[in-house]
Design an enzyme around this catalytic site. Sequence first.
Site, PDB file in Angstrom:
ATOM      1  N   TYR A 143     -32.272  17.587   0.031  1.00 43.23           N
ATOM      2  CA  TYR A 143     -32.167  16.131  -0.062  1.00 43.23           C
ATOM      3  C   TYR A 143     -31.153  15.740  -1.133  1.00 43.23           C
ATOM      4  O   TYR A 143     -30.839  16.518  -2.035  1.00 43.23           O
ATOM      5  CB  TYR A 143     -33.534  15.500  -0.369  1.00 43.23           C
ATOM      6  CG  TYR A 143     -34.086  15.803  -1.737  1.00 43.23           C
ATOM      7  CD1 TYR A 143     -33.793  14.983  -2.838  1.00 43.23           C
ATOM      8  CD2 TYR A 143     -34.926  16.895  -1.957  1.00 43.23           C
ATOM      9  CE1 TYR A 143     -34.304  15.252  -4.090  1.00 43.23           C
ATOM     10  CE2 TYR A 143     -35.445  17.167  -3.215  1.00 43.23           C
ATOM     11  CZ  TYR A 143     -35.130  16.334  -4.276  1.00 43.23           C
ATOM     12  OH  TYR A 143     -35.641  16.612  -5.527  1.00 43.23           O
ATOM     13  N   CYS A 144     -30.635  14.526  -1.011  1.00 42.08           N
ATOM     14  CA  CYS A 144     -29.730  13.949  -2.010  1.00 42.08           C
ATOM     15  C   CYS A 144     -29.927  12.437  -1.970  1.00 42.08           C
ATOM     16  O   CYS A 144     -30.868  11.945  -1.352  1.00 42.08           O
ATOM     17  CB  CYS A 144     -28.276  14.342  -1.738  1.00 42.08           C
ATOM     18  SG  CYS A 144     -27.636  13.791  -0.139  1.00 42.08           S
ATOM     19  N   THR A 145     -29.050  11.675  -2.598  1.00 37.91           N
ATOM     20  CA  THR A 145     -29.251  10.229  -2.735  1.00 37.91           C
ATOM     21  C   THR A 145     -29.252   9.502  -1.390  1.00 37.91           C
ATOM     22  O   THR A 145     -30.201   8.804  -1.050  1.00 37.91           O
ATOM     23  CB  THR A 145     -28.163   9.615  -3.642  1.00 37.91           C
ATOM     24  OG1 THR A 145     -28.177  10.286  -4.893  1.00 37.91           O
ATOM     25  CG2 THR A 145     -28.412   8.131  -3.855  1.00 37.91           C
ATOM     26  N   ILE A 192     -32.780  10.069  -0.250  1.00 37.75           N
ATOM     27  CA  ILE A 192     -33.903   9.513  -1.011  1.00 37.75           C
ATOM     28  C   ILE A 192     -33.990   8.008  -0.796  1.00 37.75           C
ATOM     29  O   ILE A 192     -35.075   7.427  -0.740  1.00 37.75           O
ATOM     30  CB  ILE A 192     -33.724   9.808  -2.515  1.00 37.75           C
ATOM     31  CG1 ILE A 192     -33.579  11.305  -2.761  1.00 37.75           C
ATOM     32  CG2 ILE A 192     -34.879   9.255  -3.335  1.00 37.75           C
ATOM     33  CD1 ILE A 192     -33.014  11.657  -4.131  1.00 37.75           C
TER      34      ILE A 192
END
Length: 358
Positions: free
Chosen positions: A207-209, A237
């Site tokens: 996952y990332c932003t 996210i």
Amino acid sequence: MSIQRRNIHLRRKSGEGSDEGEVLLYYCYRDLEDPHWICAWQTALCQHLHLTGKVRIATEGINGTVGGSKLATRLYVEVMLSCPLFKDYLCEEDFKTSKGGACCFPELRVGVFEEIVPMGISPNKISYKKPGIHLSPGEFHKEVEKFLSQANQEQSDTILLDCRNFYESKIGRFQGCLAPDIRKFSYFPSYVDKNLELFREKRVLMYCTGGIRCERGSAYLKAKGVCKEVFQLKGGIHKYLEEFPDGFYKGKLFVFDDRYALSYNSDIVSECAYCGAPWDQYKLCSTSQCRQLVLTCPACQGQGLTACCVTCQDKGSRPAPSPTQNSFKEECDCTARRPRIPSELPQQALPPEPRAET
């Protein structure tokens, strides 16, 4: 209506009078033959709508974060969704929104680059066309729930991987994640190479932003041929917190603008660098020649503890030289001591964080 005529029409509609602002975050991977033309068009469009922010364009697509009035950002989305180049690749859900506005960015910067997110590897070598399997926020939530329910997560066949920078995961992250201590996304490939055995025969949940770093990051990890499966959180996210503000992500969401972070829950997972009190609001180091972010609580700020490290604190007590463009640096003594590419042997996943008292 031509794009040029449409821009004039939008300028009349958007105006500058709306007090309510918004920040848009989006990306679109698709092959573009003339990125320089797209760059000129995006510059004109954003200027007409009085938007500020950053837009990166490459032959592999477009990546944008722009802020302005809500009317202006809605019109921007409308244009992008109706543009022949992007209408078959973008949908309304691809745009993440948050409270903000043009004030969140010092200026508008639109440019052409080799990559729309800087991983440091040519798109010709690692293509966005071979990413991990996309999971919706709901699907990702169930996978994380299953992972956290296991009695011994260190022996699990699953790794929950945060592919952001250390200062991002420091103030907010998924429970039980592995958060590499890297300073730039361009260090991520080397991190994977150095810790390849860690991922062997594992199911990796990345996952990332907003999802863009996972597109290339998951493609790189898959290309190594060691993982059992590679998954990524669709929409990042940002989209997860829209559906699960009190889910398994604890703390704030770091953003690359003057707001520094977005808050969706009351959890505080980081602490003041000086006294250790719960604190998660970044400020820039008080030394004029340093760009590092520092967590220092109001009590410590009141004592003059406003620098990122002892060296900068000492510099701050002396008259600063006149700053020049070359005098500013991205790295300070405190970050220079951090290994450029950390080794994770054995796996060191961050433990679940207790909920903060409200």
